[in-house]
Motif scaffolding. Structure first.
Motif, PDB file in Angstrom:
ATOM      1  N   HIS A 118     -32.334 -48.661  23.680  1.00  0.00           N
ATOM      2  CA  HIS A 118     -31.792 -49.354  24.856  1.00  0.00           C
ATOM      3  C   HIS A 118     -30.375 -48.879  25.208  1.00  0.00           C
ATOM      4  N   HIS A 125     -28.567 -47.182  28.602  1.00  0.00           N
ATOM      5  CA  HIS A 125     -27.314 -47.544  29.292  1.00  0.00           C
ATOM      6  C   HIS A 125     -26.383 -46.334  29.385  1.00  0.00           C
ATOM      7  N   SER A 168     -21.993 -54.279  26.790  1.00  0.00           N
ATOM      8  CA  SER A 168     -23.105 -55.100  27.263  1.00  0.00           C
ATOM      9  C   SER A 168     -23.015 -56.476  26.615  1.00  0.00           C
ATOM     10  N   ASP A 185     -29.438 -54.458  32.713  1.00  0.00           N
ATOM     11  CA  ASP A 185     -30.713 -53.899  32.248  1.00  0.00           C
ATOM     12  C   ASP A 185     -31.648 -53.536  33.412  1.00  0.00           C
TER      13      ASP A 185
END
Ligand code: KG4
Ligand code: ZN
Length: 338
Positions: free
Chosen positions: A111, A115, A136, A307
């Motif tokens: 993930h 980003h 985040s 996201d």
């Protein structure tokens, strides 16, 4: 090569198709904010169930939007971690199943790598090497990036992530979930001179962060400054002033550490990514600070800071073109160092 990306690590269901020749062909997103708002935060089981409900209908929308057929997809990328384990399993199971049914390769994406690479979806892209600040809800990291997959962690938060500190402070102030953008909006009407919050860990060398103390500082200030005798308007102004001081402290701390990272590494480029990189103060202040360092700043468009499926499709394409793909069995990782 056209890659379908599926993001389900937390409270957004995001799907997108990235084409190696034409770039992003389309993306769709469903946010679960309304579902979790009454609980004041993400309820993992509700998140998983909603991903189950939304992923395939969103895929149909995406195919309709792009005018593509299933047979036009050459690979599937899904977020395999880090995140909520149930939520990750939904995207992973669906991604792997689609890939198997369509006879195309599948790849599990990190993930935070998603980003990190999100600014590559913009017309003007950063060139390697660069330093990235990933901010985040779950992570605050400074990373030296030499190329795809060549990442060296320079520093990270020892406690709360920046987004988490925003969310928790916002909650204390009675703001609705998700608190980060709400707190930033309230700070706009705050007086920057009324309170000064500390800039944690900036008085010592190194590139690590700590944000949980700021949250406590905000709570203490709130309890000290707001009295039952205050009018509603006075209370609201005090909350705004605290929000402003809190935001300034987080932004200032992030900027100080980025300047240090860029100086130490000699990088000419800084990439800002992750949900908190949507924060306007952070973007503006970072631009000015990096200008002084002779470095350029790149960040994703606002909707790709938080996201989304597009960043997963892009990161997945980068991995697939390098020959990465998964066997039939699958797993996910709630925690996963990049
Ligand atoms: O990247 P992201 O969507 O999810 C994670 O991977 O965690 O980041 C979400 C985080 C939340 O903590 C949210 O409050 C924060 O990003 N955020 C902001 C802003 N927009 C989103 N924080 C401060 N200012 C904003 N404008
Ligand atoms: Zn994220």
């Amino acid at each position: 090569m056209r890659v379908l990306g599926i993001e389900t690590s937390c409270d957004e269901t995001g799907l997108a198709i990235y084409d190696s020749e034409q770039g992003l062909l389309g993306h769709v997103l469903h946010s679960q904010i309304d579902l979790h708002a009454v609980y004041g935060g993400v309820v993992p089981e509700l998140a998983s169930r909603d991903h189950v409900r939304k992923t395939l209908p969103l895929l149909h929308n995406l195919l309709a939007q792009t005018g593509l057929a299933k047979s036009d997809i050459d690979g599937v990328a899904y977020t395999a971690g880090p995140g909520l384990v149930g939520a990750l399993l939904v995207g992973t199971a669906i991604g792997r199943t689609l890939a198997w049914a369509w006879g195309v390769p599948a790849v599990g994406v990190h993930h935070m790598e998603g980003h990190l690479l999100a600014p590559m979806l913009e017309p003007e892209r950063p060139e390697f090497p660069f330093v990235a600040l990933l901010v985040s809800g779950g992570h605050t990291q400074l990373v030296e990036v030499k190329g795809i997959g060549q990442y060296r962690l320079l520093g990270e938060s020892l406690d709360d992530a920046a987004g988490e500190a925003f969310d928790k402070t916002a909650k204390m102030m009675g703001l609705p979930y998700p608190g980060g953008p709400e707190l930033a909006a309230l700070a706009l009407s705050g007086d920057p001179k009324r309170f000064r919050f500390p800039r944690p860990m900036t008085d010592r060398p190194g590139l690590d962060f700590s944000f949980s103390g700021l949250k406590t500082f905000a709570l203490n200030t709130l309890q000290r400054e707001i009295t039952p005798q205050d009018s509603e308007a006075t209370k609201q102004q005090t909350r705004a002033d605290i929000a402003r001081a809190f935001e300034e402290a987080v932004v200032d701390t992030l900027v100080i550490k980025c300047r240090r990272a860029v100086r130490d590494s000699g990088a000419a480029t800084l990439v800002l990514a992750g949900g908190v990189s949507a924060n306007r103060q952070l973007r503006e202040r970072m631009q000015v600070a990096m200008g002084k360092e002779g470095a350029r700043v790149f960040y994703p468009r606002t909707e790709f800071c938080t996201d989304n499926g597009a960043m997963i499709a892009y990161a997945g394409w980068q991995r697939l073109r390098q020959g990465a793909h998964e066997d039939l069995g699958f797993g996910v990782r709630a925690r996963w160092p990049m």
